[in-house]
Design an enzyme around this catalytic site. Structure first.
Site, PDB file in Angstrom:
ATOM      1  N   ASP A   1      45.257  44.788  -8.774  1.00 24.39           N
ATOM      2  CA  ASP A   1      43.952  45.269  -8.306  1.00 24.39           C
ATOM      3  C   ASP A   1      43.570  44.608  -6.989  1.00 24.39           C
ATOM      4  OD1 ASP A   1      41.633  46.705  -8.265  1.00 24.39           O
ATOM      5  OD2 ASP A   1      40.625  45.556  -9.839  1.00 24.39           O
TER       6      ASP A   1
ATOM      7  N   ASP B   1      39.857  37.444  -8.657  1.00 21.13           N
ATOM      8  CA  ASP B   1      39.793  38.520  -9.645  1.00 21.13           C
ATOM      9  C   ASP B   1      41.126  38.945 -10.200  1.00 21.13           C
ATOM     10  OD1 ASP B   1      37.238  39.923 -10.450  1.00 21.13           O
ATOM     11  OD2 ASP B   1      36.893  39.295  -8.397  1.00 21.13           O
TER      12      ASP B   1
ATOM     13  N   ARG C   1      37.315  44.047  -2.221  1.00 21.14           N
ATOM     14  CA  ARG C   1      36.259  43.631  -3.168  1.00 21.14           C
ATOM     15  C   ARG C   1      36.733  42.490  -4.048  1.00 21.14           C
ATOM     16  NH1 ARG C   1      38.219  48.503  -4.537  1.00 21.14           N
ATOM     17  NH2 ARG C   1      39.551  48.508  -6.380  1.00 21.14           N
ATOM     18  N   ASN C   2      38.050  42.296  -4.153  1.00 21.79           N
ATOM     19  CA  ASN C   2      38.595  41.234  -4.987  1.00 21.79           C
ATOM     20  C   ASN C   2      39.111  40.039  -4.191  1.00 21.79           C
ATOM     21  OD1 ASN C   2      37.921  42.529  -7.319  1.00 21.79           O
ATOM     22  ND2 ASN C   2      39.854  43.643  -7.469  1.00 21.79           N
TER      23      ASN C   2
HETATM   24  P1  AMP Z   1      33.588  38.797 -10.161  1.00 17.97           P
HETATM   25  O1  AMP Z   1      33.258  38.450 -11.580  1.00 17.97           O
HETATM   26  O2  AMP Z   1      34.724  37.976  -9.683  1.00 17.97           O
HETATM   27  O3  AMP Z   1      33.789  40.249  -9.989  1.00 17.97           O
HETATM   28  O4  AMP Z   1      32.357  38.346  -9.234  1.00 17.97           O
HETATM   29  C1  AMP Z   1      31.161  39.068  -9.040  1.00 17.97           C
HETATM   30  C2  AMP Z   1      30.507  38.668  -7.716  1.00 17.97           C
HETATM   31  O5  AMP Z   1      30.174  37.290  -7.716  1.00 17.97           O
HETATM   32  C3  AMP Z   1      31.444  38.854  -6.502  1.00 17.97           C
HETATM   33  O6  AMP Z   1      31.308  40.119  -5.946  1.00 17.97           O
HETATM   34  C4  AMP Z   1      30.992  37.762  -5.530  1.00 17.97           C
HETATM   35  O7  AMP Z   1      29.978  38.230  -4.681  1.00 17.97           O
HETATM   36  C5  AMP Z   1      30.454  36.680  -6.459  1.00 17.97           C
HETATM   37  N1  AMP Z   1      31.468  35.609  -6.655  1.00 17.97           N
HETATM   38  C6  AMP Z   1      32.487  35.604  -7.559  1.00 17.97           C
HETATM   39  N2  AMP Z   1      33.214  34.476  -7.472  1.00 17.97           N
HETATM   40  C7  AMP Z   1      32.658  33.724  -6.485  1.00 17.97           C
HETATM   41  C8  AMP Z   1      32.966  32.446  -5.883  1.00 17.97           C
HETATM   42  N3  AMP Z   1      34.000  31.719  -6.328  1.00 17.97           N
HETATM   43  N4  AMP Z   1      32.184  32.009  -4.884  1.00 17.97           N
HETATM   44  C9  AMP Z   1      31.135  32.768  -4.446  1.00 17.97           C
HETATM   45  N5  AMP Z   1      30.797  33.973  -4.944  1.00 17.97           N
HETATM   46  C10 AMP Z   1      31.538  34.463  -5.948  1.00 17.97           C
END
Ligand code: AMP
Length: 286
Positions: free
Chosen positions: A154, A172, A158-159
């Protein structure tokens, strides 16, 4: 780590497993994390991102969460997000390095492109060289993952997450997410697929490091279109699928205006129909 080791600061976003929260560590020493100014909290401790597993999560989700944890714990590369700790007591969560500029797709959408010759960039300004630099970092992280025979499945902007100074890291590993629901295609309610990033053979279930190469080409295309348009935006999901499985004469994405021909040539090599002919990350990186 346990709950006592973190103090929550604010919400960062919502992912497929639940909330992602910015937090400060208390009384834990994080070995091996490069301490930069952005990671160090004025109250001592380190800024980290906490990913919680939402309560009453279904079995499939718990499995995906466990998979992401196991997968991440074995990885160490400058362009792959680091897992710093895991809490399995009570409310499960993982602790990851904090990437202050959030995901690459949202980051790109905010940017304005300036000429490479400009001296001194303001906030939310990038140059074509910086766009290339971000793409190269994705190739470098993916080269590392593919050399360990990890298949991401994936890869998309976005990831990927963005830190300070245009540092990009791959994230991700759990497949799919809620914020970008429209990027995924639902098959009979449950299985969701990132169809606009998928190579032909993946529609038949054959994911490999070479199908990640295909998705890398699309991610490069997203970088050069600043995440402003969906790949094949003029086509419906059904049209994308029908075209993708047609075979070698599939419609390919056009060269974005900002993209140099040399870089577009790499994208085209990532979009070779035959996975054996398709560029590997080693080739894309060099
Ligand atoms: P995810 O669960 O990885 O899909 O994360 C959802 C959202 O949280 C992402 O779109 C980012 O904007 C934010 N996010 C996730 N991981 C991080 C990180 N390590 N540092 C900063 N923002 C994060």
């Amino acid at each position: 780590v346990t709950r006592k080791n973190i103090v929550e600061i604010r919400n960062l976003g919502m992912g497929q497993f639940g909330q992602v929260i910015l937090a400060r560590t208390v009384g834990v020493h994080l070995m091996g994390l490069q301490q930069t100014e952005s990671h160090t909290d004025p109250n001592g401790g380190t800024l980290v991102a906490i990913k919680k597993l939402k309560q009453n999560a279904e079995n499939g989700l718990v499995e995906a969460f466990d998979k992401e944890v196991k997968f991440m714990s074995r990885l160490k590369h400058d362009n792959v997000v680091r897992l710093l700790g895991v809490c399995t007591e009570g409310e499960s969560f993982i602790m990851m390095e904090y990437m202050e500029n959030g995901d690459l797709n949202q980051f790109l959408q905010k940017q304005k492109v300036m000429p490479d010759t400009i001296s001194g960039l303001k906030e939310n300004e990038v140059t074509p060289i910086i766009l290339l630099y971000m793409g190269v970092q994705i190739a470098s992280g993916m080269h590392y993952l593919s050399s360990r025979r990890f298949v991401h499945r994936d890869l998309a902007t976005r990831n990927c997450l963005v830190g300070r100074d245009f540092v990009v890291k791959i994230s991700d590993f759990g497949m799919s997410r809620s914020l970008y629901e429209s990027a995924y295609y639902r098959v009979q309610g449950t299985l969701i697929l990132p169809i606009r990033w998928m190579a032909c053979e993946t529609f038949y279930g054959k994911f490999s490091v070479k199908s990640d190469s295909w998705a890398f080409g699309v991610s490069m295309w997203e970088i050069y279109t600043l995440g402003k348009v969906d790949p094949y935006e003029e086509m419906t999901d059904e049209e994308v699928i029908a075209d993708a499985i047609r075979g070698p004469d599939r419609k390919l994405l056009p060269r974005p205006d900002l993209c140099p021909q040399k870089v577009y040539d790499i994208m085209l090599r990532c979009w070779a129909h035959d996975p054996l002919v398709r560029a590997s990350f080693g080739e894309a990186y060099s």
